[in-house]
Design a protein around this motif. Structure first.
Motif, PDB file in Angstrom:
ATOM      1  N   TYR A   1      39.839  40.584  27.542  1.00 14.22           N
ATOM      2  CA  TYR A   1      38.459  40.245  27.197  1.00 14.22           C
ATOM      3  C   TYR A   1      38.149  40.348  25.703  1.00 14.22           C
ATOM      4  O   TYR A   1      37.017  40.083  25.293  1.00 14.22           O
ATOM      5  CB  TYR A   1      37.494  41.129  27.987  1.00 14.22           C
ATOM      6  CG  TYR A   1      37.443  40.764  29.455  1.00 14.22           C
ATOM      7  CD1 TYR A   1      36.500  39.867  29.939  1.00 14.22           C
ATOM      8  CD2 TYR A   1      38.353  41.308  30.357  1.00 14.22           C
ATOM      9  CE1 TYR A   1      36.461  39.511  31.276  1.00 14.22           C
ATOM     10  CE2 TYR A   1      38.324  40.964  31.710  1.00 14.22           C
ATOM     11  CZ  TYR A   1      37.372  40.066  32.157  1.00 14.22           C
ATOM     12  OH  TYR A   1      37.347  39.717  33.497  1.00 14.22           O
TER      13      TYR A   1
ATOM     14  N   TYR B   1      29.223  39.236  38.225  1.00 17.28           N
ATOM     15  CA  TYR B   1      29.712  37.886  38.499  1.00 17.28           C
ATOM     16  C   TYR B   1      29.987  37.133  37.198  1.00 17.28           C
ATOM     17  O   TYR B   1      29.976  35.898  37.163  1.00 17.28           O
ATOM     18  CB  TYR B   1      28.689  37.130  39.361  1.00 17.28           C
ATOM     19  CG  TYR B   1      28.406  37.843  40.659  1.00 17.28           C
ATOM     20  CD1 TYR B   1      29.185  37.626  41.794  1.00 17.28           C
ATOM     21  CD2 TYR B   1      27.372  38.786  40.744  1.00 17.28           C
ATOM     22  CE1 TYR B   1      28.947  38.306  42.970  1.00 17.28           C
ATOM     23  CE2 TYR B   1      27.131  39.472  41.926  1.00 17.28           C
ATOM     24  CZ  TYR B   1      27.917  39.233  43.029  1.00 17.28           C
ATOM     25  OH  TYR B   1      27.682  39.913  44.200  1.00 17.28           O
TER      26      TYR B   1
ATOM     27  N   GLU C   1      32.569  36.440  35.506  1.00 14.17           N
ATOM     28  CA  GLU C   1      33.689  35.485  35.444  1.00 14.17           C
ATOM     29  C   GLU C   1      33.308  34.120  36.005  1.00 14.17           C
ATOM     30  O   GLU C   1      34.006  33.134  35.742  1.00 14.17           O
ATOM     31  CB  GLU C   1      34.898  36.050  36.205  1.00 14.17           C
ATOM     32  CG  GLU C   1      35.615  37.193  35.495  1.00 14.17           C
ATOM     33  CD  GLU C   1      34.900  38.518  35.622  1.00 14.17           C
ATOM     34  OE1 GLU C   1      35.243  39.464  34.876  1.00 14.17           O
ATOM     35  OE2 GLU C   1      33.985  38.636  36.473  1.00 14.17           O
TER      36      GLU C   1
ATOM     37  N   ARG D   1      30.875  45.285  34.325  1.00 16.02           N
ATOM     38  CA  ARG D   1      31.671  44.285  35.046  1.00 16.02           C
ATOM     39  C   ARG D   1      32.320  44.954  36.266  1.00 16.02           C
ATOM     40  O   ARG D   1      32.304  46.172  36.414  1.00 16.02           O
ATOM     41  CB  ARG D   1      32.757  43.699  34.144  1.00 16.02           C
ATOM     42  CG  ARG D   1      32.226  42.837  32.984  1.00 16.02           C
ATOM     43  CD  ARG D   1      32.240  41.387  33.349  1.00 16.02           C
ATOM     44  NE  ARG D   1      31.670  40.519  32.325  1.00 16.02           N
ATOM     45  CZ  ARG D   1      32.090  39.282  32.085  1.00 16.02           C
ATOM     46  NH1 ARG D   1      33.109  38.783  32.772  1.00 16.02           N
ATOM     47  NH2 ARG D   1      31.493  38.524  31.175  1.00 16.02           N
TER      48      ARG D   1
ATOM     49  N   ALA E   1      35.628  38.296  41.292  1.00 15.97           N
ATOM     50  CA  ALA E   1      36.598  37.292  40.851  1.00 15.97           C
ATOM     51  C   ALA E   1      38.041  37.746  41.039  1.00 15.97           C
ATOM     52  O   ALA E   1      38.936  36.919  41.220  1.00 15.97           O
ATOM     53  CB  ALA E   1      36.353  36.940  39.385  1.00 15.97           C
ATOM     54  N   TYR E   2      38.269  39.064  40.997  1.00 19.41           N
ATOM     55  CA  TYR E   2      39.632  39.575  41.132  1.00 19.41           C
ATOM     56  C   TYR E   2      39.991  39.945  42.569  1.00 19.41           C
ATOM     57  O   TYR E   2      41.130  40.319  42.845  1.00 19.41           O
ATOM     58  CB  TYR E   2      39.830  40.794  40.230  1.00 19.41           C
ATOM     59  CG  TYR E   2      39.819  40.466  38.751  1.00 19.41           C
ATOM     60  CD1 TYR E   2      40.983  40.049  38.105  1.00 19.41           C
ATOM     61  CD2 TYR E   2      38.656  40.553  38.003  1.00 19.41           C
ATOM     62  CE1 TYR E   2      40.992  39.739  36.756  1.00 19.41           C
ATOM     63  CE2 TYR E   2      38.645  40.250  36.648  1.00 19.41           C
ATOM     64  CZ  TYR E   2      39.817  39.842  36.031  1.00 19.41           C
ATOM     65  OH  TYR E   2      39.816  39.536  34.687  1.00 19.41           O
TER      66      TYR E   2
ATOM     67  N   GLN F   1      45.532  36.685  34.540  1.00 16.17           N
ATOM     68  CA  GLN F   1      44.319  35.908  34.301  1.00 16.17           C
ATOM     69  C   GLN F   1      44.388  34.499  34.898  1.00 16.17           C
ATOM     70  O   GLN F   1      43.369  33.948  35.330  1.00 16.17           O
ATOM     71  CB  GLN F   1      44.039  35.817  32.804  1.00 16.17           C
ATOM     72  CG  GLN F   1      43.556  37.132  32.195  1.00 16.17           C
ATOM     73  CD  GLN F   1      42.158  37.497  32.645  1.00 16.17           C
ATOM     74  OE1 GLN F   1      41.193  36.789  32.350  1.00 16.17           O
ATOM     75  NE2 GLN F   1      42.030  38.615  33.359  1.00 16.17           N
TER      76      GLN F   1
ATOM     77  N   MET G   1      43.235  34.751  38.457  1.00 15.64           N
ATOM     78  CA  MET G   1      41.788  34.963  38.540  1.00 15.64           C
ATOM     79  C   MET G   1      41.033  33.671  38.270  1.00 15.64           C
ATOM     80  O   MET G   1      40.095  33.307  38.995  1.00 15.64           O
ATOM     81  CB  MET G   1      41.361  36.049  37.556  1.00 15.64           C
ATOM     82  CG  MET G   1      39.872  36.393  37.599  1.00 15.64           C
ATOM     83  SD  MET G   1      38.836  35.323  36.555  1.00 15.64           S
ATOM     84  CE  MET G   1      39.303  35.906  34.918  1.00 15.64           C
ATOM     85  N   ARG G   2      41.422  32.953  37.234  1.00 14.29           N
ATOM     86  CA  ARG G   2      40.725  31.710  36.905  1.00 14.29           C
ATOM     87  C   ARG G   2      40.870  30.677  38.014  1.00 14.29           C
ATOM     88  O   ARG G   2      39.931  29.930  38.314  1.00 14.29           O
ATOM     89  CB  ARG G   2      41.230  31.168  35.570  1.00 14.29           C
ATOM     90  CG  ARG G   2      40.680  31.929  34.365  1.00 14.29           C
ATOM     91  CD  ARG G   2      41.007  31.219  33.065  1.00 14.29           C
ATOM     92  NE  ARG G   2      42.405  31.407  32.697  1.00 14.29           N
ATOM     93  CZ  ARG G   2      42.835  32.358  31.880  1.00 14.29           C
ATOM     94  NH1 ARG G   2      41.980  33.234  31.360  1.00 14.29           N
ATOM     95  NH2 ARG G   2      44.117  32.459  31.578  1.00 14.29           N
TER      96      ARG G   2
ATOM     97  N   VAL H   1      38.430  31.663  40.745  1.00 15.25           N
ATOM     98  CA  VAL H   1      37.064  31.294  40.380  1.00 15.25           C
ATOM     99  C   VAL H   1      36.841  29.801  40.559  1.00 15.25           C
ATOM    100  O   VAL H   1      35.808  29.363  41.099  1.00 15.25           O
ATOM    101  CB  VAL H   1      36.760  31.732  38.935  1.00 15.25           C
ATOM    102  CG1 VAL H   1      35.453  31.117  38.430  1.00 15.25           C
ATOM    103  CG2 VAL H   1      36.696  33.255  38.842  1.00 15.25           C
TER     104      VAL H   1
END
Length: 355
Positions: free
Chosen positions: A71, A186, A188, A210, A215-216, A260, A263-264, A267
């Protein structure tokens, strides 16, 4: 004579969790991820179980480094906890007490009210506009007794967002002795650059929270984190329990944050299901605000219509969240779940609208 709890505890209502009707039923009521955590996180947790005879790192060193890397923040500003609920509770306990006020908004996360009641402080709500936080309403509700202003952005249970510029305007207009807590559970799912909000922490009057539950996909591991100026962190840590994040949870969290890409992808897949579901509901005549979370708010013509829909979905073994506790008696909240369940829920709701 029977034992009595402290007066302010006796006066509290217990924090209401969703009525799931059993864990074997599909639920769209908990805002859990529709997808499992990263395979790397699962493997790390399994490996860590073998070390459960040892206490976990009380300073979350590896996790703070992983978050800082992902981050672009300083690891020394990070506190971790057993979910963001832990950090919310401890922050309020550290900075608000009897006779003082914690100012939230109409539809801010209800746990904030519970955490405030535990301290004997008073929880006050500023009106939202069109299901979204209003900075002007918040500023109008500030009093000399205000100690904390709590903003959930994106909002829960509304799913709406306000722009970062509004949060910066809010902070600039508040007194310096008012702590601003920005809950980005939320975050992310929000396409805004978080750096301007993160930078507020350097003022030593703002906290940004956070979680890894959404998201994770680590809701069951209970890991949250936040950015705290050292002077604020020192007080919050006095309230926190030591070793509150387990060894396995820490290992899973580190691996999840380091993945990451996964995670993306989670999302993006969640948002795709959410947006299709929301648009189909709008086409059927429901009021559904734009969501930047992993759930949607569904507005009905009346409280009775919302109750009937919730009951009909439950009879079909699909559980959504009623929002009477937020005063939104004519609304239901539906978490984004697996596509098959969302499709079933959608068919039921559309059939009800056309009946």
């Amino acid at each position: 004579m029977p034992l009595k709890a402290a007066a302010h505890v006796e006066a509290m209502s217990a924090f209401a969790l969703a009525n799931l009707g059993g864990h074997d039923r599909p639920t769209l009521a908990q805002n859990e991820s529709a997808f499992p955590p990263s395979p790397r996180a699962i493997a790390a947790g399994q490996d860590a179980i073998a070390h459960s005879h040892l206490y976990p790192d009380p300073d979350w060193t590896e996790l703070r480094e992983a978050i800082a890397q992902a981050y672009g923040v300083e690891p020394d500003l990070i506190l971790c906890g057993a979910g963001s609920m832990d950090l919310i509770s401890c922050t309020i306990a550290a900075f608000a007490g009897p006779g003082e006020e914690v100012l939230g908004t109409s539809y801010a996360y209800n746990f904030v009210a519970s955490a405030t009641a535990r301290t004997g402080a008073v929880y006050v709500k500023a009106e939202e506009q069109d299901f979204a936080v209003s900075v002007d309403s918040i500023l109008a509700a500030v009093t000399p007794a205000t100690r904390i202003v709590f903003v959930c952005n994106p909002g829960n249970p509304t799913g709406t967002v306000i722009r970062n510029a509004e949060l910066l305007r809010l902070r600039a207009a508040l007194r310096g002795d008012v702590l601003l807590v920005i809950d980005q559970a939320y975050g992310e799912f929000d396409d805004q650059d978080p750096r301007p909000v993160f930078a507020l922490v350097a003022r030593s009057d703002t906290v940004v929270l956070r979680t890894l539950s959404k998201a994770y996909g680590l809701a069951g591991a209970r890991v949250g984190w936040g950015l705290f100026a050292p002077s604020i962190a020192a007080e919050v840590r006095k309230i926190q329990n030591s070793n509150q994040v387990t060894t396995a949870s820490l290992a899973m969290a580190v691996a999840a944050v380091q993945d990451q890409d996964y995670m993306r992808e989670t999302v993006a897949r969640t948002a795709q299901i959410r947006d299709r579901f929301a648009q189909d509901l709008r086409s059927a005549g429901y009021h559904v605000p734009q969501s930047r979370t992993n759930f949607v708010l569904i507005g009905f013509s009346s409280a009775e219509a919302a109750q009937t829909a919730g009951r009909t979905l439950r009879e079909a073994d699909i559980i959504v969240r009623g929002l009477g506790g937020y005063g939104l008696t004519d609304c239901l909240r539906a978490t984004v779940g697996p596509q098959e369940i969302m499709d079933r829920a959608l068919r039921i709701l559309i059939d009800m609208r056309s009946a």
